[in-house]
Every structure is written in C-alpha cells, then in structure tokens.
Design a protein around this motif. Structure first.
Motif, PDB file in Angstrom:
ATOM      1  N   VAL A   8       0.905  -1.119   0.033  1.00 12.29           N
ATOM      2  CA  VAL A   8       0.178   0.024   0.088  1.00 12.29           C
ATOM      3  C   VAL A   8       0.907   1.212   0.005  1.00 12.29           C
ATOM      4  O   VAL A   8       1.866   1.173   0.656  1.00 12.29           O
ATOM      5  N   SER A  23      -6.108   2.369   2.976  1.00 10.29           N
ATOM      6  CA  SER A  23      -5.585   1.625   2.096  1.00 10.29           C
ATOM      7  C   SER A  23      -5.196   0.360   2.360  1.00 10.29           C
ATOM      8  O   SER A  23      -5.193  -0.810   1.816  1.00 10.29           O
ATOM      9  N   ARG A  24      -4.730   0.262   3.769  1.00 10.02           N
ATOM     10  CA  ARG A  24      -4.642  -1.212   4.369  1.00 10.02           C
ATOM     11  C   ARG A  24      -5.933  -2.139   4.496  1.00 10.02           C
ATOM     12  O   ARG A  24      -5.851  -3.318   4.285  1.00 10.02           O
ATOM     13  N   ALA A  27      -6.415  -3.375   1.067  1.00 12.71           N
ATOM     14  CA  ALA A  27      -5.512  -4.386   0.654  1.00 12.71           C
ATOM     15  C   ALA A  27      -5.862  -5.709   1.257  1.00 12.71           C
ATOM     16  O   ALA A  27      -5.784  -6.699   0.781  1.00 12.71           O
ATOM     17  N   PRO A  35      -1.343  -6.063   4.113  1.00 11.12           N
ATOM     18  CA  PRO A  35      -0.351  -5.716   3.125  1.00 11.12           C
ATOM     19  C   PRO A  35       1.178  -6.183   3.508  1.00 11.12           C
ATOM     20  O   PRO A  35       1.422  -6.325   4.634  1.00 11.12           O
ATOM     21  N   VAL A  70      -2.078  -0.904  -3.564  1.00  8.42           N
ATOM     22  CA  VAL A  70      -3.017   0.111  -3.461  1.00  8.42           C
ATOM     23  C   VAL A  70      -2.629   1.501  -3.277  1.00  8.42           C
ATOM     24  O   VAL A  70      -1.667   1.536  -2.361  1.00  8.42           O
TER      25      VAL A  70
END
Length: 170
Positions: A8, A23-24, A27, A35, A70
């Motif tokens: 990410v 974003s985590r 993912a 991630p 991501v």
C-alpha cells in the motif's frame, strides 16, 4: 497462484493518516491478509524532492516489485496530493510499474469528487506501466470504516484484480 506481494502507498501529507488506514483495509479485504509492505510517502521526507535518495529508491523498488498495489490519496483541490505526485515521479515513464496491478484509491469529504480516482489517479498509474483492470475506489473519509463500500468493491472487483496478478504458467 495467490498474490505474492501486496504493497500500500499512502500519499497523505500527514503520517499515519486515514488514507493509510483505508489503503490497508482495502488491501486486506482484497487479499485476506495485511499488506506485505507499506509506503507512507510523507515519511520519505525531503528525499522526494530530488533524485538518488536511498530511502526513496528502496520504496520505489518495493512498489515496482509488488504484484498488487493500492495507491491512496486524500482528495486535495479535486485531485491527488503533491506528495504522491513527487513519489510517482520517481518511477520511469511507461515501465516503472510494468507487471504491477494497481488499485487507485482516493478519500474525500463528500461525493463531489467520486470520479477522481478514475479521472486523475488511474491515468498516471497506467502511464507508469501499471495494469488497472478495475475502476478506482472513492471513499468518504468519515464513513469508510462503517459503510459497505470496501466490501462491495471487493465483491464486485476482487476476482478481477486477483486474476490479473496471476503469473501465467510457462
């Protein structure tokens, strides 16, 4: 073949931001695990302003050697942040992200910029060589942890993204 390496990239001017958190979550929802790598771009500091910084080069290598990335930014002035642009400028045009499947992700305060991931961030990732087989994802920064947008996105596009990361048998 499962996704081998997921990274990410959060392009927020604030370290440890909601952008990084979102974003985590994306993912994890896509892959079923955390991630493998995290690049919180702002932590690269002034090395982003030039060429040849070791930490920036290592981050670029981490991203370019990933199977799935991501790429996330808050919406600033109707587009992605300058700090994310500085990071993306470190990749070679056309092939810096070759072989990498990318998910453009943006967060905003309201729905007015819902097309920003596809109109603004996705073309830059494609220009750098990334494969973007699914639409970008736009999340409201006030509700991304409580609404169903991430799970809805994964239900619709997760299989496409996972399939795109598979290396063909030789």
């Amino acid at each position: 073949m499962p996704i081998v390496k997921t990274t990410v990239i959060a392009g927020n001017p604030k370290a440890g931001s909601r952008t990084l958190d979102a974003s985590r979550l994306v993912a994890e929802a896509l892959t079923g695990s955390a991630p493998d790598q995290i690049v919180d771009v702002i932590e690269l500091g002034p090395g982003l302003l030039g060429w040849g910084d070791d930490a920036v080069a290592a981050a670029v290598e981490t991203v370019s050697s990933s199977d799935l990335i991501v790429v996330a930014s808050p919406t600033f002035k109707a587009t992605y942040t300058g700090v994310l642009k500085l990071f993306l400028d470190q990749f070679g045009t056309g092939d810096g992200l070759a072989g990498v499947v990318a998910v453009p992700l943006m967060l905003g305060g309201g729905p007015a910029h819902a097309l920003a991931p596809d109109l603004l961030l996705k073309p830059v990732l494609v220009e750098l060589g990334a494969t973007t087989p699914a639409p970008g994802l736009y999340l409201l920064d006030s509700t991304y942890t409580t609404d169903s947008r991430i799970s809805d996105y994964v239900a619709r596009w997760g299989g496409v993204l996972t399939a795109a990361t598979r290396v063909p048998a030789e």
